[in-house]
Design a protein around this motif. Structure first.
Motif, PDB file in Angstrom:
ATOM      1  N   ARG A  72       1.243  -1.784  -0.103  1.00  0.00           N
ATOM      2  CA  ARG A  72      -0.019  -0.134   0.027  1.00  0.00           C
ATOM      3  C   ARG A  72       0.678   1.357   0.516  1.00  0.00           C
ATOM      4  O   ARG A  72       1.370   1.071   0.940  1.00  0.00           O
ATOM      5  N   ILE A  73       0.200   2.411  -0.806  1.00  0.00           N
ATOM      6  CA  ILE A  73       1.497   3.544  -1.097  1.00  0.00           C
ATOM      7  C   ILE A  73       0.574   4.468  -0.783  1.00  0.00           C
ATOM      8  O   ILE A  73      -0.614   4.925  -1.067  1.00  0.00           O
ATOM      9  N   TYR A  74       0.488   5.315   0.318  1.00  0.00           N
ATOM     10  CA  TYR A  74      -0.287   6.306   0.668  1.00  0.00           C
ATOM     11  C   TYR A  74       1.020   7.767   0.361  1.00  0.00           C
ATOM     12  O   TYR A  74       1.818   7.904   1.044  1.00  0.00           O
ATOM     13  N   GLN A  75      -0.148   8.490  -0.721  1.00  0.00           N
ATOM     14  CA  GLN A  75       1.086   9.711  -0.305  1.00  0.00           C
ATOM     15  C   GLN A  75       0.301  11.172   0.252  1.00  0.00           C
ATOM     16  O   GLN A  75      -1.207  11.307   0.428  1.00  0.00           O
ATOM     17  N   LEU A  76       1.078  10.999   1.468  1.00  0.00           N
ATOM     18  CA  LEU A  76       0.639  12.180   2.053  1.00  0.00           C
ATOM     19  C   LEU A  76       0.776  13.644   1.816  1.00  0.00           C
ATOM     20  O   LEU A  76       1.836  14.001   1.090  1.00  0.00           O
ATOM     21  N   THR A  77       0.370  14.612   2.590  1.00  0.00           N
ATOM     22  CA  THR A  77      -0.162  16.103   2.651  1.00  0.00           C
ATOM     23  C   THR A  77       1.217  16.385   2.793  1.00  0.00           C
ATOM     24  O   THR A  77       2.066  15.699   4.232  1.00  0.00           O
ATOM     25  N   LYS A  78       2.280  17.159   2.077  1.00  0.00           N
ATOM     26  CA  LYS A  78       3.415  16.856   2.665  1.00  0.00           C
ATOM     27  C   LYS A  78       2.765  18.082   4.406  1.00  0.00           C
ATOM     28  O   LYS A  78       2.632  18.845   4.611  1.00  0.00           O
ATOM     29  N   GLY A  79       4.427  17.607   5.257  1.00  0.00           N
ATOM     30  CA  GLY A  79       4.502  17.770   6.510  1.00  0.00           C
ATOM     31  C   GLY A  79       4.133  16.919   7.411  1.00  0.00           C
ATOM     32  O   GLY A  79       4.178  16.860   8.302  1.00  0.00           O
ATOM     33  N   THR A  80       3.191  15.919   7.376  1.00  0.00           N
ATOM     34  CA  THR A  80       1.908  14.714   7.506  1.00  0.00           C
ATOM     35  C   THR A  80       3.411  13.508   8.115  1.00  0.00           C
ATOM     36  O   THR A  80       2.833  13.372   9.610  1.00  0.00           O
ATOM     37  N   LEU A  81       4.544  13.551   7.676  1.00  0.00           N
ATOM     38  CA  LEU A  81       5.830  12.439   8.417  1.00  0.00           C
ATOM     39  C   LEU A  81       5.918  13.614   9.630  1.00  0.00           C
ATOM     40  O   LEU A  81       6.314  12.742  10.309  1.00  0.00           O
ATOM     41  N   ALA A  82       6.454  14.655   9.421  1.00  0.00           N
ATOM     42  CA  ALA A  82       7.177  14.642  10.876  1.00  0.00           C
ATOM     43  C   ALA A  82       5.831  14.904  12.018  1.00  0.00           C
ATOM     44  O   ALA A  82       6.879  15.277  12.658  1.00  0.00           O
ATOM     45  N   THR A  83       4.918  14.863  11.867  1.00  0.00           N
ATOM     46  CA  THR A  83       3.768  14.767  12.851  1.00  0.00           C
ATOM     47  C   THR A  83       3.871  13.820  12.876  1.00  0.00           C
ATOM     48  O   THR A  83       2.704  13.469  13.545  1.00  0.00           O
ATOM     49  N   ALA A  84       4.122  12.266  12.363  1.00  0.00           N
ATOM     50  CA  ALA A  84       3.849  11.081  13.752  1.00  0.00           C
ATOM     51  C   ALA A  84       3.863  10.848  15.079  1.00  0.00           C
ATOM     52  O   ALA A  84       4.448  11.377  15.164  1.00  0.00           O
ATOM     53  N   ASN A  92      12.970   8.507  14.672  1.00  0.00           N
ATOM     54  CA  ASN A  92      12.032   9.175  14.221  1.00  0.00           C
ATOM     55  C   ASN A  92      13.182   9.269  12.965  1.00  0.00           C
ATOM     56  O   ASN A  92      14.387   9.864  13.346  1.00  0.00           O
ATOM     57  N   PRO A  93      12.974   8.656  11.480  1.00  0.00           N
ATOM     58  CA  PRO A  93      13.336   8.722  10.854  1.00  0.00           C
ATOM     59  C   PRO A  93      14.254  10.147   9.823  1.00  0.00           C
ATOM     60  O   PRO A  93      13.515  11.441  10.437  1.00  0.00           O
ATOM     61  N   GLY A  94      15.013  10.242  10.277  1.00  0.00           N
ATOM     62  CA  GLY A  94      15.480  11.907   9.457  1.00  0.00           C
ATOM     63  C   GLY A  94      15.683  12.099   7.895  1.00  0.00           C
ATOM     64  O   GLY A  94      16.363  11.246   7.081  1.00  0.00           O
ATOM     65  N   HIS A  95      14.403  12.866   7.420  1.00  0.00           N
ATOM     66  CA  HIS A  95      14.060  12.914   5.717  1.00  0.00           C
ATOM     67  C   HIS A  95      15.320  13.809   5.240  1.00  0.00           C
ATOM     68  O   HIS A  95      15.085  14.396   4.315  1.00  0.00           O
ATOM     69  N   HIS A  96      15.852  14.062   6.358  1.00  0.00           N
ATOM     70  CA  HIS A  96      17.187  15.417   5.682  1.00  0.00           C
ATOM     71  C   HIS A  96      18.253  14.410   5.056  1.00  0.00           C
ATOM     72  O   HIS A  96      19.306  15.376   4.718  1.00  0.00           O
ATOM     73  N   ASP A  97      18.552  13.545   5.448  1.00  0.00           N
ATOM     74  CA  ASP A  97      19.461  12.790   5.315  1.00  0.00           C
ATOM     75  C   ASP A  97      19.507  12.551   3.313  1.00  0.00           C
ATOM     76  O   ASP A  97      18.376  12.106   2.687  1.00  0.00           O
ATOM     77  N   PRO A  98      21.065  12.620   2.376  1.00  0.00           N
ATOM     78  CA  PRO A  98      20.426  12.400   1.175  1.00  0.00           C
ATOM     79  C   PRO A  98      19.779  10.913   1.187  1.00  0.00           C
ATOM     80  O   PRO A  98      19.891   9.629   1.909  1.00  0.00           O
ATOM     81  N   LEU A  99      19.294  11.233  -0.311  1.00  0.00           N
ATOM     82  CA  LEU A  99      18.705   9.167  -0.871  1.00  0.00           C
ATOM     83  C   LEU A  99      19.250   8.863  -1.920  1.00  0.00           C
ATOM     84  O   LEU A  99      19.465   9.887  -2.736  1.00  0.00           O
ATOM     85  N   VAL A 100      19.768   7.983  -2.005  1.00  0.00           N
ATOM     86  CA  VAL A 100      20.151   7.807  -3.338  1.00  0.00           C
ATOM     87  C   VAL A 100      19.525   6.790  -4.024  1.00  0.00           C
ATOM     88  O   VAL A 100      18.709   5.760  -3.309  1.00  0.00           O
ATOM     89  N   PHE A 101      18.690   7.032  -5.347  1.00  0.00           N
ATOM     90  CA  PHE A 101      18.287   6.339  -6.042  1.00  0.00           C
ATOM     91  C   PHE A 101      18.552   5.199  -6.887  1.00  0.00           C
ATOM     92  O   PHE A 101      19.449   6.072  -7.305  1.00  0.00           O
TER      93      PHE A 101
ATOM     94  N   GLN B  75      -1.526  11.093  11.504  1.00  0.00           N
ATOM     95  CA  GLN B  75      -2.720  11.690  10.861  1.00  0.00           C
ATOM     96  C   GLN B  75      -2.923  12.555   9.710  1.00  0.00           C
ATOM     97  O   GLN B  75      -2.348  12.996   9.184  1.00  0.00           O
ATOM     98  N   LEU B  76      -3.536  11.733   8.904  1.00  0.00           N
ATOM     99  CA  LEU B  76      -3.554  12.350   7.670  1.00  0.00           C
ATOM    100  C   LEU B  76      -4.514  13.162   7.069  1.00  0.00           C
ATOM    101  O   LEU B  76      -5.337  13.903   7.728  1.00  0.00           O
ATOM    102  N   THR B  77      -4.553  13.962   5.665  1.00  0.00           N
ATOM    103  CA  THR B  77      -5.472  14.996   5.567  1.00  0.00           C
ATOM    104  C   THR B  77      -6.375  14.404   4.899  1.00  0.00           C
ATOM    105  O   THR B  77      -6.884  12.836   4.650  1.00  0.00           O
ATOM    106  N   LYS B  78      -7.708  14.741   5.525  1.00  0.00           N
ATOM    107  CA  LYS B  78      -9.129  14.430   4.675  1.00  0.00           C
ATOM    108  C   LYS B  78      -8.924  13.931   3.631  1.00  0.00           C
ATOM    109  O   LYS B  78      -8.675  14.623   2.953  1.00  0.00           O
ATOM    110  N   GLY B  79      -9.568  12.398   3.196  1.00  0.00           N
ATOM    111  CA  GLY B  79      -9.111  12.292   1.595  1.00  0.00           C
ATOM    112  C   GLY B  79      -8.267  11.451   1.602  1.00  0.00           C
ATOM    113  O   GLY B  79      -8.117  10.574   0.630  1.00  0.00           O
ATOM    114  N   THR B  80      -7.571  11.535   2.601  1.00  0.00           N
ATOM    115  CA  THR B  80      -6.111  10.989   1.699  1.00  0.00           C
ATOM    116  C   THR B  80      -6.469   9.054   1.506  1.00  0.00           C
ATOM    117  O   THR B  80      -6.179   8.301   0.635  1.00  0.00           O
TER     118      THR B  80
END
Lengths: 101, 101
Positions: A72-84, A92-101, B75-80
């Motif tokens: 399952r892939i949930y696309q979140l509103t920006k900023g959601t991960l920081a409020t988990a 608590n992962p650091g999303h500012h770390d560089p990612l290698v794709f 906590q997700l934005t409604k509709g996610t």
């Protein structure tokens, strides 16, 4: 490029009752590890652009057995991960770390 | 009351290497089943109001071993939830079904 970045939450269940399933689980985990941060055994937080998302979806679609495995892939509103909110031993992962794709 | 409803995604890892851990896993699953829809083994989608969320968080906090278990609440934005992409055998839960807390 930051304007194109999206936040995804990816969760999976892979049927590991067979050696082939155990291999799929390792491959799915590896693909997700290359794209984001593992926050639980089968939960990854990913910050990526649309092309990276499509590439990841293509890879995962190829890897799984669609009859037994679930991603399952949930696309979140920006900023959601920081409020988990995490209870217990969650990391608590650091999303500012560089990612290698 | 609909105006107060929020969408949550709850994921957990419970250490099941001991009988006590296996019991905690069952209890955590049961608490989440009472609050929302299971979409994977340890992933639940929950639509609830703020009081229900606090009650659920309190229950989960009491149940887990904070040194070994991990629960994450997004906590997700409604509709996610409605836009979640699933690959393979993922189920599509019906959030309009009545929930009993």
């Amino acid at each position: 490029m930051d304007v194109d970045l999206m936040e995804l939450l990816i969760t999976y269940d892979v049927d590991t009752t067979t050696p082939a399933g155990q291999r799929r689980l390792r491959q799915v985990a590896k693909a997700c590890e290359g794209a984001g941060h593992r926050v639980q055994k089968s939960v990854f937080e990913v910050v990526c652009d649309p092309a990276q998302r499509l590439r990841l979806e293509a890879t995962l679609t190829e890897l799984i057995n669609p009859r037994t495995d679930s991603i399952r892939i949930y696309q979140l509103t920006k900023g959601t991960l920081a409020t988990a909110r995490h209870l217990g031993a969650a990391t608590n992962p650091g999303h500012h770390d560089p990612l290698v794709f």
